[in-house]
Design a protein around this motif. Structure first.
Motif, PDB file in Angstrom:
ATOM      1  N   ALA A 102      11.181  53.701  35.255  1.00 19.91           N
ATOM      2  CA  ALA A 102      11.612  52.884  34.113  1.00 19.91           C
ATOM      3  C   ALA A 102      11.290  53.542  32.766  1.00 19.91           C
ATOM      4  N   LEU A 103      10.115  54.178  32.690  1.00 15.18           N
ATOM      5  CA  LEU A 103       9.745  54.792  31.404  1.00 15.18           C
ATOM      6  C   LEU A 103      10.689  55.942  31.059  1.00 15.18           C
ATOM      7  N   ALA A 104      11.061  56.702  32.084  1.00 17.48           N
ATOM      8  CA  ALA A 104      11.988  57.818  31.857  1.00 17.48           C
ATOM      9  C   ALA A 104      13.353  57.286  31.428  1.00 17.48           C
ATOM     10  N   VAL A 105      13.810  56.225  32.088  1.00 14.90           N
ATOM     11  CA  VAL A 105      15.132  55.664  31.760  1.00 14.90           C
ATOM     12  C   VAL A 105      15.137  55.110  30.328  1.00 14.90           C
ATOM     13  N   GLN A 106      14.023  54.502  29.933  1.00 15.19           N
ATOM     14  CA  GLN A 106      13.934  53.987  28.551  1.00 15.19           C
ATOM     15  C   GLN A 106      14.204  55.088  27.522  1.00 15.19           C
ATOM     16  N   LYS A 107      13.744  56.301  27.860  1.00 20.62           N
ATOM     17  CA  LYS A 107      13.909  57.420  26.910  1.00 20.62           C
ATOM     18  C   LYS A 107      15.389  57.707  26.650  1.00 20.62           C
ATOM     19  N   ILE A 108      16.235  57.429  27.630  1.00 17.15           N
ATOM     20  CA  ILE A 108      17.685  57.658  27.436  1.00 17.15           C
ATOM     21  C   ILE A 108      18.190  56.753  26.308  1.00 17.15           C
ATOM     22  N   TYR A 109      17.795  55.477  26.387  1.00 11.53           N
ATOM     23  CA  TYR A 109      18.281  54.509  25.389  1.00 11.53           C
ATOM     24  C   TYR A 109      17.807  54.902  23.990  1.00 11.53           C
ATOM     25  N   VAL A 110      16.552  55.357  23.929  1.00  8.24           N
ATOM     26  CA  VAL A 110      16.001  55.727  22.621  1.00  8.24           C
ATOM     27  C   VAL A 110      16.748  56.940  22.067  1.00  8.24           C
ATOM     28  N   LEU A 111      16.893  57.980  22.889  1.00  4.14           N
ATOM     29  CA  LEU A 111      17.502  59.216  22.382  1.00  4.14           C
ATOM     30  C   LEU A 111      18.979  58.999  22.028  1.00  4.14           C
ATOM     31  N   LYS A 112      19.674  58.219  22.845  1.00  4.51           N
ATOM     32  CA  LYS A 112      21.108  57.990  22.597  1.00  4.51           C
ATOM     33  C   LYS A 112      21.356  56.982  21.480  1.00  4.51           C
ATOM     34  N   GLY A 113      20.358  56.112  21.255  1.00  2.00           N
ATOM     35  CA  GLY A 113      20.562  55.014  20.302  1.00  2.00           C
ATOM     36  C   GLY A 113      21.487  53.970  20.906  1.00  2.00           C
ATOM     37  N   ARG A 114      21.345  53.769  22.216  1.00  2.00           N
ATOM     38  CA  ARG A 114      22.238  52.862  22.929  1.00  2.00           C
ATOM     39  C   ARG A 114      21.561  51.512  23.135  1.00  2.00           C
ATOM     40  N   PRO A 115      22.302  50.387  22.961  1.00  2.00           N
ATOM     41  CA  PRO A 115      21.687  49.071  23.178  1.00  2.00           C
ATOM     42  C   PRO A 115      21.170  48.940  24.609  1.00  2.00           C
ATOM     43  N   ALA A 116      20.020  48.272  24.764  1.00  2.00           N
ATOM     44  CA  ALA A 116      19.343  48.220  26.064  1.00  2.00           C
ATOM     45  C   ALA A 116      20.125  47.454  27.121  1.00  2.00           C
ATOM     46  N   ASN A 117      21.092  46.628  26.696  1.00  2.00           N
ATOM     47  CA  ASN A 117      21.826  45.863  27.711  1.00  2.00           C
ATOM     48  C   ASN A 117      23.105  46.577  28.175  1.00  2.00           C
ATOM     49  N   HIS A 118      23.257  47.849  27.801  1.00  2.00           N
ATOM     50  CA  HIS A 118      24.414  48.612  28.290  1.00  2.00           C
ATOM     51  C   HIS A 118      23.983  49.438  29.495  1.00  2.00           C
ATOM     52  N   PRO A 119      24.491  49.090  30.666  1.00  2.00           N
ATOM     53  CA  PRO A 119      23.979  49.717  31.894  1.00  2.00           C
ATOM     54  C   PRO A 119      24.387  51.182  32.052  1.00  2.00           C
ATOM     55  N   LEU A 120      23.665  51.876  32.946  1.00  2.00           N
ATOM     56  CA  LEU A 120      23.888  53.310  33.171  1.00  2.00           C
ATOM     57  C   LEU A 120      24.484  53.542  34.563  1.00  2.00           C
ATOM     58  N   ILE A 121      25.109  54.701  34.717  1.00  3.94           N
ATOM     59  CA  ILE A 121      25.609  55.101  36.043  1.00  3.94           C
ATOM     60  C   ILE A 121      24.504  55.893  36.751  1.00  3.94           C
ATOM     61  N   VAL A 122      24.271  55.571  38.028  1.00  2.00           N
ATOM     62  CA  VAL A 122      23.336  56.379  38.815  1.00  2.00           C
ATOM     63  C   VAL A 122      24.127  57.411  39.617  1.00  2.00           C
ATOM     64  N   HIS A 123      23.721  58.678  39.448  1.00  2.00           N
ATOM     65  CA  HIS A 123      24.413  59.793  40.104  1.00  2.00           C
ATOM     66  C   HIS A 123      23.693  60.129  41.404  1.00  2.00           C
ATOM     67  N   LEU A 124      24.494  60.282  42.462  1.00  2.00           N
ATOM     68  CA  LEU A 124      23.927  60.449  43.798  1.00  2.00           C
ATOM     69  C   LEU A 124      24.402  61.730  44.469  1.00  2.00           C
ATOM     70  N   GLN A 125      23.531  62.224  45.323  1.00  2.00           N
ATOM     71  CA  GLN A 125      23.846  63.406  46.116  1.00  2.00           C
ATOM     72  C   GLN A 125      24.964  63.073  47.126  1.00  2.00           C
ATOM     73  N   ALA A 126      25.773  64.055  47.470  1.00  2.00           N
ATOM     74  CA  ALA A 126      26.785  63.868  48.516  1.00  2.00           C
ATOM     75  C   ALA A 126      26.200  64.325  49.853  1.00  2.00           C
ATOM     76  N   PRO A 127      26.724  63.804  50.970  1.00  2.00           N
ATOM     77  CA  PRO A 127      26.264  64.307  52.269  1.00  2.00           C
ATOM     78  C   PRO A 127      26.591  65.799  52.388  1.00  2.00           C
ATOM     79  N   SER A 128      25.891  66.477  53.278  1.00  2.00           N
ATOM     80  CA  SER A 128      26.168  67.921  53.391  1.00  2.00           C
ATOM     81  C   SER A 128      27.557  68.133  53.986  1.00  2.00           C
ATOM     82  N   SER A 129      28.180  69.267  53.634  1.00  2.00           N
ATOM     83  CA  SER A 129      29.590  69.466  53.993  1.00  2.00           C
ATOM     84  C   SER A 129      29.783  69.570  55.504  1.00  2.00           C
ATOM     85  N   ASP A 130      28.713  69.893  56.244  1.00  2.00           N
ATOM     86  CA  ASP A 130      28.892  69.972  57.705  1.00  2.00           C
ATOM     87  C   ASP A 130      28.463  68.675  58.409  1.00  2.00           C
ATOM     88  N   SER A 131      28.389  67.588  57.633  1.00  2.00           N
ATOM     89  CA  SER A 131      27.990  66.306  58.226  1.00  2.00           C
ATOM     90  C   SER A 131      28.934  65.912  59.356  1.00  2.00           C
TER      91      SER A 131
END
Ligand code: TXA
Ligand code: MG
Length: 358
Positions: free
Chosen positions: A37-66
């Motif tokens: 949470a503390l790290a995520v807060q830093k995004i809002y501060v640096l961007k100057g973005r209102p705290a109620n604007h949600p963020l996208i979570v980026h995820l790893q893809a399965p390996s190509s030989d899955s």
């Protein structure tokens, strides 16, 4: 520094709770460990973005030989989403990793600072190889909005990110070159019963999704009451400081007319027109011909999207009195570009930050 060294440095930045800028195939993101949470807060501060604007979570893809791709996607999504509709899995099968964000009902673990306190969470798996390597090495989700100040033009290169945050020299930027698509991902809401709903047009169009999967995507504003917040849906966004006007066959809008009367003939203006077509006459009559600098742009939605933010940034830095861009043609394939240009135009001008925060 080799890619391997940069990635291991990026992983330690994330692990110690700091921010880093990372490339994606759409635009650069400003990332933080989505479980801190503390790290995520830093995004809002640096961007100057209102705290109620949600963020996208980026995820790893399965390996190509899955051997079991769908099962792997489900286990990647499960820590974040509490319900994964079949339609979402079908879309994932076709479009992930790639420029499509899906909004799910959130799990208990998803932090409020990531979701803006909503009951939903936006997830996407970016296809940029460097960021996939980073996600794999990090082993968690990375929350990341576009790496620009709130309301301003999104960055499609590492140099753009640097110029957004000149007062933060220590910000690590993972340089993955120019972004392949150049505008943000398509966002679909799959958190409610019924058809997935388009929240933000992007590189993947509803028609492409329909052709690939048979799924019908609900577009337009029907039933948008109580819809999740999308800051990209604010009227003013992606905005240059130089006034930006869209011109076309329609009558001139009031802002344009006001500008016309205020124009002094000695000042230069930029005019972006379609490659292979005549540049527009009304501007020629409005200004001294010598004061106009013309820029041809590709009349192809994919190629135009690739250069759009770079073009806006370059023009914004060249001291034009105004920027004129030809209104994109009708048709769904132009929706994402038209949407960005309209918001950029609405938010443009030196006083735009006050409009944006309204
Ligand atoms: O291509 C992209 O999507 C880029 C790259 C970095 O991934 N990211 C991006 O993030 O454009 P951002 O924060 O600039 O725009 C994401 C949009 C915001 O308008 C946000 O409000 C919306 O996604 N969003 C995030 N979570 C949401 C949710 N739970 N429901 C609805 N909208 C959501
Ligand atoms: Mg953004």
């Amino acid at each position: 520094m080799s890619d391997l060294q940069s990635i291991s440095q990026a992983v330690s930045v994330l692990r110690r709770g700091d921010l880093l800028a990372m490339p994606t195939e759409t635009v650069y993101g400003l990332g933080a460990d989505a479980s801190n949470a503390l790290a995520v807060q830093k995004i809002y501060v640096l961007k100057g973005r209102p705290a109620n604007h949600p963020l996208i979570v980026h995820l790893q893809a399965p390996s190509s030989d899955s051997k079991n791709l769908l099962e792997d996607w489900v286990s990647i999504l499960s820590p974040w989403a509490r319900h994964i509709p079949t339609s979402a899995l079908v879309l994932i099968e076709h479009f992930w990793p790639g420029p499509l964000t899906l909004v799910f009902q959130k799990s208990k673990l998803a932090l409020d600072c990531v979701t803006g306190g909503q009951d939903t969470i936006a997830l996407r798996s970016p296809s940029h190889p460097l960021t996939q390597e980073l996600l794999k090495a990090f082993g968690g989700g990375i929350a990341a909005p576009s790496a620009n100040r709130f309301g301003r033009i999104s960055p499609s290169s590492a140099a753009h990110v640097r110029s957004e945050f000149t007062d933060h020299e220590q910000l690590m930027i993972l340089d993955g070159g120019d972004c392949e698509f150049g505008i943000e991902s398509t966002i679909l809401d799959v958190s409610q019963e019924g058809m997935p709903r388009l929240l933000r047009p992007g590189s993947i169009t509803p028609r492409q999704m329909n052709m690939a999967t048979g799924i019908v995507v609900q577009t337009g504003n029907e039933g948008l009451q109580g819809a999740p917040r999308v800051s990209g849906s604010l009227k003013a966004h992606y905005a240059p400081i130089t006034p930006l006007y869209l011109y076309g066959l329609q009558p001139l809008n009031p802002k344009l007319v006001a500008h016309e009367t205020a124009t002094s003939l000695s000042n230069k203006v930029a005019m972006v027109y379609w490659q292979g077509e005549q540049s527009n006459d009304f501007t020629l009559t409005m200004h001294d011909a010598n004061s106009i600098e013309r820029f041809p742009a590709p009349k192809d939605p994919v190629r135009f999207a690739q250069i759009l933010y770079r073009l806006l940034r370059d023009l914004d830095q060249s001291n034009y009195q105004a920027i004129y861009i030809s209104t994109p043609p009708d048709g769904e394939e132009w929706d994402a570009v038209r949407d960005r240009l309209q918001r950029a135009s609405f938010g443009s001008g030196p006083s735009s930050s006050s409009q944006i925060n309204n």
